[in-house]
Scaffold this motif. Structure first.
Motif: not given
Length: 94
Positions: A57, A59-60, A62, A70-71, A74
């Motif tokens: 995970a 931070r990103g 938009n 939070t991304i 994956r």
């Protein structure tokens, strides 16, 4: 290149029916897909590696609104070409 194009080449080179060739191509791709879904790496000698990586995970932002997000963690699949394939691509050999 599509699965249908690969199946056509298998049909022409091996001499199986078009239906059998399509089934073989689909079966091979299915085995690769299933292995990757289970988190296993796939190595095709002389071609390359499909590697499953876990991204944490992070931070990103938009880009549209500028708000912090939070991304989620994956899994991603990356491909790394073998030295043999790289050599052929650089030389232009086919």
């Amino acid at each position: 290149m599509t699965k249908a194009e690969i199946a056509k080449i298998v049909h022409e080179r091996v001499g199986l029916t078009k239906k059998e060739s399509a089934q073989i191509v689909e079966s091979v791709l299915g085995v690769i897909r299933d292995s990757l879904e289970q988190g296993d790496n796939v190595k095709l000698s002389g071609f390359g590696h499909f590697i499953v990586r876990q991204k944490h995970a992070r931070r990103g932002r938009n880009p549209k609104t500028g708000s912090d997000i939070t991304i989620a963690p994956r899994s991603v699949v990356t491909f790394r070409a073998s030295p043999l394939l790289k050599k052929k691509l650089l030389k232009g050999d086919k």
